[in-house]
Write a protein that holds these residues in place. Structure first.
Motif, PDB file in Angstrom:
ATOM      1  N   VAL A 258     -96.772  36.196 -11.937  1.00 53.71           N
ATOM      2  CA  VAL A 258     -97.905  36.522 -12.801  1.00 53.71           C
ATOM      3  C   VAL A 258     -99.112  35.664 -12.409  1.00 53.71           C
ATOM      4  N   PRO A 259    -100.259  36.285 -12.164  1.00 52.69           N
ATOM      5  CA  PRO A 259    -101.454  35.505 -11.827  1.00 52.69           C
ATOM      6  C   PRO A 259    -101.973  34.729 -13.039  1.00 52.69           C
ATOM      7  N   LEU A 260    -102.613  33.627 -12.742  1.00 52.12           N
ATOM      8  CA  LEU A 260    -103.138  32.770 -13.808  1.00 52.12           C
ATOM      9  C   LEU A 260    -104.066  33.532 -14.746  1.00 52.12           C
ATOM     10  N   THR A 261    -104.815  34.469 -14.184  1.00 55.00           N
ATOM     11  CA  THR A 261    -105.761  35.225 -15.015  1.00 55.00           C
ATOM     12  C   THR A 261    -105.041  36.018 -16.104  1.00 55.00           C
ATOM     13  N   ALA A 262    -103.773  36.361 -15.856  1.00 49.70           N
ATOM     14  CA  ALA A 262    -103.020  37.123 -16.849  1.00 49.70           C
ATOM     15  C   ALA A 262    -102.434  36.207 -17.932  1.00 49.70           C
ATOM     16  N   LEU A 263    -102.554  34.891 -17.718  1.00 50.30           N
ATOM     17  CA  LEU A 263    -102.024  33.945 -18.707  1.00 50.30           C
ATOM     18  C   LEU A 263    -103.128  33.334 -19.552  1.00 50.30           C
ATOM     19  N   ASP A 264    -104.361  33.563 -19.159  1.00 53.82           N
ATOM     20  CA  ASP A 264    -105.495  32.967 -19.870  1.00 53.82           C
ATOM     21  C   ASP A 264    -105.486  33.278 -21.355  1.00 53.82           C
ATOM     22  N   GLN A 272    -106.121  24.264 -22.891  1.00 49.17           N
ATOM     23  CA  GLN A 272    -104.805  24.175 -23.521  1.00 49.17           C
ATOM     24  C   GLN A 272    -103.770  25.000 -22.752  1.00 49.17           C
ATOM     25  N   VAL A 273    -104.208  26.161 -22.277  1.00 47.70           N
ATOM     26  CA  VAL A 273    -103.292  26.993 -21.504  1.00 47.70           C
ATOM     27  C   VAL A 273    -102.844  26.257 -20.239  1.00 47.70           C
ATOM     28  N   LEU A 274    -103.789  25.615 -19.586  1.00 50.49           N
ATOM     29  CA  LEU A 274    -103.443  24.876 -18.360  1.00 50.49           C
ATOM     30  C   LEU A 274    -102.524  23.703 -18.665  1.00 50.49           C
ATOM     31  N   ARG A 275    -102.812  23.019 -19.756  1.00 49.17           N
ATOM     32  CA  ARG A 275    -101.949  21.889 -20.145  1.00 49.17           C
ATOM     33  C   ARG A 275    -100.526  22.374 -20.429  1.00 49.17           C
ATOM     34  N   CYS A 276    -100.418  23.479 -21.154  1.00 46.18           N
ATOM     35  CA  CYS A 276     -99.098  24.006 -21.501  1.00 46.18           C
ATOM     36  C   CYS A 276     -98.358  24.508 -20.255  1.00 46.18           C
ATOM     37  N   LEU A 277     -99.113  25.094 -19.341  1.00 50.78           N
ATOM     38  CA  LEU A 277     -98.510  25.549 -18.092  1.00 50.78           C
ATOM     39  C   LEU A 277     -97.917  24.360 -17.338  1.00 50.78           C
ATOM     40  N   ASP A 278     -98.685  23.274 -17.292  1.00 49.76           N
ATOM     41  CA  ASP A 278     -98.206  22.061 -16.637  1.00 49.76           C
ATOM     42  C   ASP A 278     -96.920  21.555 -17.282  1.00 49.76           C
ATOM     43  N   VAL A 286     -90.996  26.986 -15.869  1.00 48.19           N
ATOM     44  CA  VAL A 286     -91.897  27.834 -15.092  1.00 48.19           C
ATOM     45  C   VAL A 286     -91.967  27.300 -13.669  1.00 48.19           C
ATOM     46  N   GLU A 287     -92.009  28.236 -12.714  1.00 48.56           N
ATOM     47  CA  GLU A 287     -92.111  27.859 -11.309  1.00 48.56           C
ATOM     48  C   GLU A 287     -93.472  28.297 -10.777  1.00 48.56           C
ATOM     49  N   PRO A 288     -94.272  27.351 -10.265  1.00 46.48           N
ATOM     50  CA  PRO A 288     -95.560  27.736  -9.696  1.00 46.48           C
ATOM     51  C   PRO A 288     -95.384  28.247  -8.274  1.00 46.48           C
ATOM     52  N   LEU A 289     -96.136  29.298  -7.950  1.00 48.67           N
ATOM     53  CA  LEU A 289     -96.165  29.807  -6.582  1.00 48.67           C
ATOM     54  C   LEU A 289     -97.589  29.620  -6.091  1.00 48.67           C
ATOM     55  N   GLY A 290     -97.795  28.629  -5.259  1.00 50.25           N
ATOM     56  CA  GLY A 290     -99.156  28.300  -4.887  1.00 50.25           C
ATOM     57  C   GLY A 290     -99.872  27.720  -6.100  1.00 50.25           C
ATOM     58  N   ARG A 291    -101.143  28.027  -6.219  1.00 51.88           N
ATOM     59  CA  ARG A 291    -101.911  27.428  -7.310  1.00 51.88           C
ATOM     60  C   ARG A 291    -102.178  28.413  -8.440  1.00 51.88           C
ATOM     61  N   ASN A 292    -102.069  29.699  -8.160  1.00 56.59           N
ATOM     62  CA  ASN A 292    -102.549  30.676  -9.131  1.00 56.59           C
ATOM     63  C   ASN A 292    -101.535  31.723  -9.560  1.00 56.59           C
ATOM     64  N   ARG A 293    -100.278  31.520  -9.179  1.00 53.21           N
ATOM     65  CA  ARG A 293     -99.268  32.487  -9.619  1.00 53.21           C
ATOM     66  C   ARG A 293     -98.048  31.747 -10.154  1.00 53.21           C
ATOM     67  N   PHE A 294     -97.412  32.363 -11.142  1.00 46.90           N
ATOM     68  CA  PHE A 294     -96.298  31.702 -11.816  1.00 46.90           C
ATOM     69  C   PHE A 294     -95.186  32.697 -12.121  1.00 46.90           C
ATOM     70  N   ARG A 295     -93.971  32.190 -12.219  1.00 45.45           N
ATOM     71  CA  ARG A 295     -92.829  33.029 -12.584  1.00 45.45           C
ATOM     72  C   ARG A 295     -91.749  32.158 -13.226  1.00 45.45           C
ATOM     73  N   LEU A 296     -90.740  32.804 -13.783  1.00 40.19           N
ATOM     74  CA  LEU A 296     -89.582  32.068 -14.274  1.00 40.19           C
ATOM     75  C   LEU A 296     -88.839  31.517 -13.053  1.00 40.19           C
ATOM     76  N   PRO A 297     -88.184  30.356 -13.182  1.00 43.44           N
ATOM     77  CA  PRO A 297     -87.587  29.687 -12.013  1.00 43.44           C
ATOM     78  C   PRO A 297     -86.488  30.520 -11.352  1.00 43.44           C
TER      79      PRO A 297
END
Length: 298
Positions: A258-264, A272-278, A286-297
């Motif tokens: 999921v791209p970061l824009t879809a989590l905003d 706050q969204v960025l803090r919670c993502l961290d 959550v597993e980060p893929l690069g800097r702007n995409r995320f998925r379940l581990p």
DNA sequence: GATTCGTGGCT
DNA sequence: TAGCCAAGAAT
């Protein structure tokens, strides 16, 4: 004395009124009991049952769960709440495979060493899965004993030594390892929890249906109101918990990154969204893929 | 010891 | 309606 009468009546009530939950069936097995106890932490049993059935069908053994991706466990957890429990269940299954031959360990100390297992869960699994008469103290037991024995509407905010001692005294005497005493202790543990869950509930207790109403110090005293420090509610709106939950909900629904824009939109403020993502990444949820995409581990 | 961590039903 | 609470654990 009084404890003996309490036990006898509550055990008799349980035999008549206890719920037929799947993990109480004799053929359930330790893995099913273990799963049910972790899922039940801070969670009403009615919500646990469908998820438990799903997990048991999908991962009938610790090895089956350990072989799955942790993200699959998080997704199958659905909306049970406190999703770190799903991750810890996966970790615990891995430990069982690596150190316990693929079985749920049998001793309270070994159980306590598993991730996601504290004093309550270790005692409950030892008792309900292996018949070891441990003292099981959950929120139901605490409330029932606070009322019947101490005459108070609610127990302390946090579990105290005095409460553990009281719960220990409430257990039937252990004459060595006599099997009948073990059985009575095991029934007592589940029966007193069930009374707290169905009759001696936090709000609106059903004292008219209670098998020990005439023995209950609180009821006999006229059910005096709670006196003590305020019982602080759990904040929700606008908290990180809410935003973390919303982020995870979106990731559960998408089966691709999921791209970061879809989590905003998961929270009112981007910071706050960025803090919670961290924090979700730090938790392993959550597993980060690069800097702007995320998925379940995976 | 005090906080943090989800979610939803019930009063 | 808004708050309370649920088979707690980890930090």
């Amino acid at each position: 004395m009084m404890m003996r009468a309490l036990r006898r009546r509550i055990n008799a009530w349980y035999a008549r009124a206890g719920r037929a939950l799947p993990w109480r069936e004799p053929d359930c097995g330790p893995w099913g009991v273990f799963l049910s106890e972790v899922m039940a932490q801070q969670t009403p049993l009615a919500r646990v049952e469908p998820i438990w059935r799903d997990w048991m069908q999908r991962w009938p053994t610790p090895a089956a769960l350990a072989a799955a991706a942790p993200g699959d466990a998080v997704r199958a957890w659905g909306r049970l709440g406190y999703p770190r429990r799903a991750l810890r269940l996966h970790e615990a299954a891995t430990v069982m495979v690596e150190r316990h031959g693929g079985d749920v360990p049998t001793t309270p100390a070994e159980l306590l060493a598993l991730p996601g297992v504290g004093a309550y869960t270790a005692a409950a699994v030892a008792c309900f899965a292996f018949g070891i008469p441990e003292v099981v103290v959950d929120t139901n037991v605490r409330r029932v004993l606070a009322r019947t024995v101490e005459g108070k509407a609610f127990p302390h905010l946090t579990l105290t030594r005095a409460e553990t001692d009281l719960a220990t005294r409430a257990m039937p005497a252990q004459r060595h390892t006599e099997s009948s005493a073990r059985d009575e202790a095991n029934v007592w543990n589940v029966a007193v929890m069930e009374l707290g869950a169905l009759v001696c509930v936090a709000r609106g207790p059903r004292c008219e249906e209670c098998p020990v109403a005439d023995l209950c110090a609180w009821n006999v005293a006229g059910r005096p109101a709670y006196e003590g420090p305020p019982r602080r509610g759990q904040a929700w709106h606008g908290t990180d918990r809410q935003v973390r939950g919303e982020i995870l909900r979106r990731l559960r629904e998408e089966h691709r990154p999921v791209p970061l824009t879809a989590l905003d939109g998961a929270g009112p403020e981007r910071a706050q969204v960025l803090r919670c993502l961290d924090s979700l990444v730090a938790d392993g949820l959550v597993e980060p893929l690069g800097r702007n995409r995320f998925r379940l581990p995976a």
